[in-house]
Design a protein around this motif. Structure first.
Motif, PDB file in Angstrom:
ATOM      1  N   ILE A 108      56.746 112.896  13.466  1.00  0.00           N
ATOM      2  CA  ILE A 108      55.937 111.383  13.287  1.00  0.00           C
ATOM      3  C   ILE A 108      54.608 111.756  12.771  1.00  0.00           C
ATOM      4  CG2 ILE A 108      55.304 109.066  13.757  1.00  0.00           C
ATOM      5  CD1 ILE A 108      58.068 109.206  16.012  1.00  0.00           C
ATOM      6  N   MET A 109      54.223 111.413  11.924  1.00  0.00           N
ATOM      7  CA  MET A 109      52.679 111.005  11.936  1.00  0.00           C
ATOM      8  C   MET A 109      51.694 110.358  11.734  1.00  0.00           C
ATOM      9  SD  MET A 109      50.441 112.576   7.969  1.00  0.00           S
ATOM     10  CE  MET A 109      51.083 113.729   8.005  1.00  0.00           C
ATOM     11  N   ILE A 110      51.318 110.242  13.213  1.00  0.00           N
ATOM     12  CA  ILE A 110      50.760 109.124  13.616  1.00  0.00           C
ATOM     13  C   ILE A 110      49.181 109.560  13.239  1.00  0.00           C
ATOM     14  CG2 ILE A 110      49.220 107.835  15.068  1.00  0.00           C
ATOM     15  CD1 ILE A 110      52.483 108.326  17.082  1.00  0.00           C
ATOM     16  N   VAL A 111      48.289 107.720  12.080  1.00  0.00           N
ATOM     17  CA  VAL A 111      47.269 108.543  11.090  1.00  0.00           C
ATOM     18  C   VAL A 111      45.918 107.338  12.133  1.00  0.00           C
ATOM     19  CG1 VAL A 111      46.175 108.516   8.842  1.00  0.00           C
ATOM     20  CG2 VAL A 111      48.919 108.674   9.134  1.00  0.00           C
ATOM     21  N   GLY A 112      45.170 108.253  12.671  1.00  0.00           N
ATOM     22  CA  GLY A 112      44.218 107.501  13.015  1.00  0.00           C
ATOM     23  C   GLY A 112      44.600 107.611  15.069  1.00  0.00           C
ATOM     24  N   THR A 156      40.750 116.306  11.272  1.00  0.00           N
ATOM     25  CA  THR A 156      41.388 116.240   9.301  1.00  0.00           C
ATOM     26  C   THR A 156      41.599 114.758   8.765  1.00  0.00           C
ATOM     27  OG1 THR A 156      42.179 118.365  10.601  1.00  0.00           O
ATOM     28  CG2 THR A 156      43.651 116.999   8.830  1.00  0.00           C
ATOM     29  N   GLU A 157      41.078 114.612   8.056  1.00  0.00           N
ATOM     30  CA  GLU A 157      40.968 112.999   7.170  1.00  0.00           C
ATOM     31  C   GLU A 157      42.502 113.471   6.559  1.00  0.00           C
ATOM     32  OE1 GLU A 157      38.450 112.015   4.692  1.00  0.00           O
ATOM     33  OE2 GLU A 157      39.144 110.043   4.159  1.00  0.00           O
ATOM     34  N   VAL A 158      43.942 112.545   6.854  1.00  0.00           N
ATOM     35  CA  VAL A 158      44.968 112.151   5.948  1.00  0.00           C
ATOM     36  C   VAL A 158      44.912 111.589   4.822  1.00  0.00           C
ATOM     37  CG1 VAL A 158      47.443 111.133   6.098  1.00  0.00           C
ATOM     38  CG2 VAL A 158      46.030 112.041   7.734  1.00  0.00           C
ATOM     39  N   THR A 159      45.331 113.131   3.749  1.00  0.00           N
ATOM     40  CA  THR A 159      44.877 112.759   1.832  1.00  0.00           C
ATOM     41  C   THR A 159      46.359 112.261   1.560  1.00  0.00           C
ATOM     42  OG1 THR A 159      45.760 115.022   1.585  1.00  0.00           O
ATOM     43  CG2 THR A 159      42.780 113.676   1.529  1.00  0.00           C
ATOM     44  N   ASP A 168      52.283 116.632   1.456  1.00  0.00           N
ATOM     45  CA  ASP A 168      52.620 118.162   2.463  1.00  0.00           C
ATOM     46  C   ASP A 168      53.832 118.283   3.477  1.00  0.00           C
ATOM     47  OD1 ASP A 168      51.698 119.568  -0.102  1.00  0.00           O
ATOM     48  OD2 ASP A 168      49.684 120.007   1.488  1.00  0.00           O
ATOM     49  N   GLU A 169      53.700 117.884   4.127  1.00  0.00           N
ATOM     50  CA  GLU A 169      54.075 117.289   5.044  1.00  0.00           C
ATOM     51  C   GLU A 169      55.597 116.935   5.386  1.00  0.00           C
ATOM     52  OE1 GLU A 169      53.444 118.937   8.024  1.00  0.00           O
ATOM     53  OE2 GLU A 169      51.286 119.817   7.628  1.00  0.00           O
ATOM     54  N   GLY A 222      58.940 107.628   0.458  1.00  0.00           N
ATOM     55  CA  GLY A 222      60.399 106.580   0.987  1.00  0.00           C
ATOM     56  C   GLY A 222      60.274 107.140   2.688  1.00  0.00           C
ATOM     57  N   ILE A 223      58.773 107.496   3.395  1.00  0.00           N
ATOM     58  CA  ILE A 223      58.767 107.529   4.081  1.00  0.00           C
ATOM     59  C   ILE A 223      58.655 106.382   5.630  1.00  0.00           C
ATOM     60  CG2 ILE A 223      56.961 108.287   6.068  1.00  0.00           C
ATOM     61  CD1 ILE A 223      56.334 110.726   4.022  1.00  0.00           C
TER      62      ILE A 223
END
Lengths: 176, 660
Positions: free
Chosen positions: B404-408, B475-478, B484-485, B631-632
Motif C-alpha cells: 500500500i502506498m499512502i500519499v501524505g 519524496t513527492e509522489v508523481t 514505477d512502484e 487500475g490501482i
C-alpha cells in the motif's frame, strides 16, 4: 471597482428602517387576527396586555445569558436599564438609561417612540399603547428578578402615548 | 476490617517506579484500593432510551476497567425516578426499579472480570435533567439561562423526601448488582448541587437558607445511602470546590469548602473535587486551560477534610497527579476524557508505554454529542463507543496482504498507515515534506492550547513504528513514481488544495500555511479569507502579534466546523483579541486599500487591509486520475476527500485502515 460609501450606507439604513416599520405593523396585524378569533366578548386591551406579557417574558429569557452580577448591584441595574432602553432603539426609537440618585434605581428615558404611530394606523387607543408597554417591561423583569434573586419593578412616570412628551420610567429594586 | 478485592503486584512494572505515588494502595472506608487510579463516572448515551444497559455500554465499561489496572472504575451515574425528571441524557442508565439490576450487574461483573473495583454513581440531573419530559425539578423554580434545558418546578417537601428515598433505593440496587463502592454526584448543576447553591436554592424552609440548610437534603441523602452501604461499601461524593457562578450570585469558595466539611461529618469516605457548572461562563476543561491548572483546589480540599480527595480536570499527564499525591495535595487521580480517548491510558503508564497513549485533545466533542442526544464519540479515538463491534475493536489480519502506498503523512495518512500495517499489509508512507504531521505542523502553532493537537501525531508516529510502516519523507509522489512502484492500493491523504483566491491572483494574497510557517510577509491590517477553524486559528495567531485582523468567510457563523462545546471559547477569544468577523459573505473586489465584501443579501462593506490570508480549502483531486488509470485500488481520505477537521482525518484513516 469604485466603492460609494454613502450609497452603501443608505442602502443598509433603508433596509433597517423598512424592517423596523414591519415590527410594529406585524404586532398590530396579529392583534387584529387575535381579536377576530377571540370574538365579541373579549376586551382588546386584555388581548394586548396578554401579548405584551408573552413578548416581555420571552425578552426576559433572552436577557438572562447577557446579564451578570460581576460588577455588583448598581452596574447590574444600569446594564438592565440599558437593555430595556435598547428595546426601543431596535424598534427605531431613541432611548437612554441613566443612574438615579439612589444606587438601586435607574431611569430610562425615551424621547422618540414609533409605537404610537404604528398603533394609530390600526386604530389602537393610545391608552392601550401605554399600558402594553408597561406590561411588557414588567414581564421582562419577572424571570430576571427570580434568576438573579433581586426583586425588581418599574414605575412609569411619563409616557408619550399619554401625551407627556417622553417616556420616563424608573427601574428599581423593591424594598424587601 | 479493611478488605482488598483483588491482588495486584505492580513492583515489576516500570510505571510503578516512575510514578510511585500512582501505584500505591489507598484505604477508602474499609476498602483497600491497590492504586490511585479512578475512571470517573461518565455519561455515554449508550443505554436504551428506557434506561436499560446495552451490550455497547458493557463493552465500553469493560475496556475502561482494563485500563484502571485494579483501581476504581465507575459506571455512569444512574437516574433514580420513574418520572424521569432526574434523567439528563437520553441514553442514561436508570435505576428506579429492581428490573434494572440484572443489566447493572453485567457492568459490575465486567469490571470485576478485569480485577477492578466497581463503582456505582447516583445522579439525579436536577436542573439540567428532564431530557425527555416537560419539566425538571429542583429546590426552587429558578429560570434557565440556557434554553436547551427544561423549565424547573420547585420540589415540595414530600418530593424532597421521595427523592432522598430514591437515592437510598437505587444504592441498594447498586449493591445488589454487585458494585463495591458508592458515589453521589453533586456536580455541574445536577440536583445535589442545585440544593447546595444559593443561586438555585431560594427555599425558606429547612432545606434552604444558609449553607447548612442548603446541605440538609444532601446530608439526608448521605445518611440514608450510608445506612444501606453499611461498613463494607464505601460512600463518596462529588462536589464543587468552586461553582464559578459568581455572575449569578452562586456560592463562595468558602461556602464550597464548608460543604466538604459537612459531607465529611455526614459520613462520606472520600470527596471528589470538581468545579464549574454547565451554566458557568468560565472555561474549565477545554484545552485553552493549562494542564494542572486546578490542582490547587484539591490542595485546598485536603486542608479542610481528612477523607481521601480525588480529582480529574485537566490532569491528562501522570506526572501531575503523581507529584500532587506525593506532595499530599491529592489522593487519587480521576480520569474521564483521558480514558475516553484511550481506555488503557493508565495501564500504559504502568507498563512504561506512555508514548503509546492516545491523548485526549480536550476538544469536548464527547460533551457536545451527549448534549445533543447522540451516543458518545471521541474526536481522536475512532473505537470509542464501538467497543462491541469487532470490526472496530479488534480489526482482523487482512486476507490479501497488499503493498500500500499512502500519499501524505498527515493525521489521516498516519492513522491509516499503522492500522493497515497492523493488519499485515506492507505500508509505505510518502510525503513531500521532510517531516510527518501534514498541516498539523502549522495548525499546532495557533494559540490557546492547539499545540496539544500534536499529541495525535506523536501517538500515530509510535504506532507506525511498532507496526513497521516505511516512510519516504521528502519524496513527492508523481505519476512516474506510481507507475514505477505500482502498489496494490493507493491511499490519497494529501491534505486539501488551496483554491485560487476569489478576487483573483494578487500581490497581497498569501497562503495560510506560509503565514503559519512565517514564510510570508504579513502587514499590520490583515483579512483572513475563510471562517472555519484554520482561519480562526490563523486569525488568533496574528491577532496575538498585535495585528488588526478581520475574518471573512462563506459560512453563516465563524467556526461552523468546530463543535459547540469548544466553539464558544473561540468566539470569546476572537472578541477579546479584537478580531472582527464577517460571515455569510463573499469577497467581491480587492482594491488598493483593502477589499470589498458582499454580504449574502447584497450589502457591500469595505475592509481596509494590507494582507489577505487565504485559508479556503478544497478537495484535492491531484493523482486521482493517475491512480485510476493504472487500475490501482484507490482510497481518498481526510482533507483530500473533503476538507474538514482533525477528527475526520483520524476517523477516515482508521476506517480505511481497518477495511483495506
Amino acid at each position: 471597482m469604485q466603492f460609494d460609501a454613502e450609497k452603501e450606507i443608505g442602502k443598509v439604513l433603508s433596509g433597517l428602517r423598512a424592517a423596523q416599520r414591519e415590527i410594529g405593523k406585524t404586532f398590530y396585524r396579529w392583534r387584529q387576527v387575535a381579536l377576530e378569533y377571540a370574538g365579541d366578548g373579549v376586551e382588546p386591551l386584555d388581548v394586548g396586555l396578554r401579548a405584551a406579557e408573552v413578548f416581555g417574558k420571552d425578552v426576559g429569557k433572552q436577557l438572562l445569558p447577557r446579564l451578570n452580577w460581576l460588577k455588583g448591584e448598581a452596574a447590574f441595574l444600569l446594564n438592565l436599564g440599558r437593555a430595556l432602553a435598547n428595546l426601543w432603539q431596535v424598534d427605531g426609537g431613541v432611548a437612554t438609561a441613566e443612574k438615579g440618585e439612589k444606587p438601586t434605581e435607574v431611569f430610562i428615558e425615551c424621547t422618540r417612540d414609533p409605537w404610537p404611530t404604528w398603533a394609530k394606523e390600526f386604530d389602537v387607543p393610545m391608552q392601550e399603547v401605554a399600558l402594553t408597554r408597561e406590561k411588557m417591561l414588567k414581564s421582562v423583569l419577572e424571570d430576571v428578578s427570580v434568576f438573579f434573586n433581586i426583586p425588581l419593578d418599574i414605575e412609569v412616570e411619563k409616557a408619550i402615548p399619554r401625551g407627556e412628551g417622553m417616556w420616563r420610567i424608573r427601574l428599581f429594586k423593591k424594598e424587601e | 476490617m479493611a478488605k482488598q478485592l483483588f491482588e495486584w503486584d505492580y513492583s515489576s512494572y516500570p510505571g510503578a517506579s516512575t510514578y510511585p505515588h500512582l501505584f500505591k494502595p489507598i484505604r477508602i472506608g474499609n476498602l483497600i484500593v491497590p492504586n490511585r487510579i479512578k475512571y470517573a463516572a461518565t455519561e455515554d448515551n449508550l443505554n436504551g432510551r428506557d434506561g436499560f444497559v446495552t451490550d455497547a455500554g458493557v463493552a465500553y465499561m469493560r475496556e475502561r476497567a482494563k485500563g484502571v489496572v485494579g483501581g476504581l472504575c465507575f459506571m455512569q451515574g444512574v437516574y433514580m425516578d420513574e418520572k424521569r425528571q432526574g434523567q439528563g441524557y437520553v441514553g442514561q442508565a436508570a435505576c428506579w426499579d429492581d428490573k434494572f439490576v440484572p443489566g447493572l450487574k453485567r457492568i459490575a461483573d465486567a469490571i470485576h472480570e478485569e480485577k477492578a473495583v466497581a463503582g456505582f454513581q447516583l445522579m439525579d440531573c436536577g436542573r439540567v435533567g428532564a431530557v425527555d419530559v416537560e419539566y425538571g425539578h429542583g429546590p426552587s423554580a429558578v429560570p434557565q439561562r440556557l434554553r436547551i434545558f427544561r423549565p424547573v418546578k420547585e420540589m415540595s417537601k414530600d418530593e424532597i423526601k421521595e427523592m432522598i428515598q430514591q437515592h437510598v433505593d437505587a444504592a441498594r440496587r447498586g449493591i445488589e448488582a454487585g458494585f463495591d463502592i458508592m458515589e453521589i454526584s453533586g456536580i455541574v448543576g445536577y440536583l445535589v448541587s442545585n440544593f447546595i447553591s444559593r443561586y438555585t436554592n431560594r427555599r425558606t424552609d429547612e432545606y434552604g437558607g444558609d449553607i447548612r440548610g442548603r446541605m440538609r437534603a444532601v446530608v439526608e441523602i448521605i445518611q440514608g445511602v450510608k445506612a444501606v452501604c453499611g461498613s463494607d461499601v464505601p460512600l463518596g461524593i462529588r462536589l464543587c470546590a468552586e461553582e464559578l457562578l459568581d455572575d449569578v450570585r452562586g456560592n463562595t469558595p468558602d461556602e464550597s469548602m464548608e460543604t466538604y466539611k459537612i459531607a465529611e461529618e455526614a459520613g462520606v469516605d472520600y470527596i471528589s473535587v470538581t468545579l464549574g457548572w454547565q451554566e458557568s461562563i468560565y472555561p474549565v476543561i477545554s484545552r485553552d486551560i493549562p494542564m494542572g491548572n486546578w490542582i490547587h483546589l484539591a490542595k485546598r480540599a485536603k486542608e479542610h477534610v481528612k477523607v481521601p480527595v480525588q480529582m480529574a480536570y485537566r490532569l491528562f499527564r501522570p506526572d501531575l497527579p503523581n507529584k500532587a499525591i506525593g506532595a499530599g495535595e491529592l489522593d487519587q487521580w480521576e480520569m474521564c476524557r483521558s480514558m475516553i480517548a484511550d481506555p488503557l491510558m493508565p495501564k500504559k503508564v504502568l507498563e512504561g508505554k506512555e508514548d503509546e497513549i492516545r491523548h485526549c485533545v480536550a476538544c469536548n466533542l464527547c460533551l457536545a454529542r451527549l448534549f445533543r442526544d447522540a451516543p458518545m464519540t471521541c474526536y481522536i479515538n475512532p473505537v470509542c463507543a464501538h467497543e462491541t463491534n469487532p470490526e472496530f475493536a479488534d480489526p482482523q489480519p487482512a486476507e490479501d496482504k497488499k503493498e500500500i502506498m499512502i500519499v501524505g503523512a498527515g493525521p489521516a495518512g498516519l492513522e491509516c498507515a499503522y492500522m493497515a500495517a497492523k493488519r499485515g499489509h506492507e505500508v509505505h508512507v510518502y510525503d513531500k515534506r521532510d517531516n510527518i504531521g501534514g498541516t498539523l505542523n502549522e495548525a499546532r502553532k495557533a494559540p490557546y492550547g492547539d499545540d496539544e493537537l500534536w499529541t495525535c501525531v506523536a501517538y500515530q508516529q509510535k504506532m507506525c513504528e511498532l507496526a513497521g510502516v516505511t516512510f519516504h519523507l521528502g519524496t513527492e509522489v508523481t505519476e512516474d513514481l506510481i507507475s514505477d512502484e505500482l502498489p496494490d492500493a493507493v491511499v490519497l491523504a494529501t491534505g486539501p488544495e488551496y483554491p485560487e483566491f476569489p478576487g483573483g491572483p494578487h500581490a497581497n494574497v498569501v497562503n495560510l500555511l506560509d503565514v503559519m510557517r512565517e514564510n510570508a510577509q504579513v502587514g499590520e491590517k490583515v483579512v483572513i479569507w475563510g471562517n472555519r477553524k484554520p482561519g480562526i486559528g490563523c486569525a488568533l495567531y496574528l491577532a496575538k502579534q498585535g495585528k488588526k485582523v478581520t475574518l471573512v468567510g462563506r459560512e453563516k457563523t465563524a467556526g461552523f466546523d468546530v463543535n459547540p462545546s469548544f466553539k464558544w471559547r473561540y468566539m470569546i477569544y476572537l472578541r477579546q483579541n479584537g478580531v472582527k468577523a464577517y460571515n455569510d459573505c463573499e469577497i467581491e473586489t480587492i482594491t488598493g486599500e483593502g477589499i470589498i465584501i458582499r454580504t449574502f443579501d447584497g450589502y457591500r462593506i469595505p475592509v481596509a487591509c494590507d494582507t489577505i490570508v487565504n485559508s479556503d480549502r478544497a478537495a484535492n483531486e491531484a493523482l486521482k486520475k493517475v491512480v485510476q488509470s493504472e487500475g490501482i485500488e484507490l482510497f481518498v481520505i481526510g482533507d483530500a476527500l473533503v476538507p474538514r477537521n482533525l477528527s475526520s482525518a483520524v476517523h477516515d484513516g482508521y476506517r480505511i485502515g481497518m477495511r483495506i
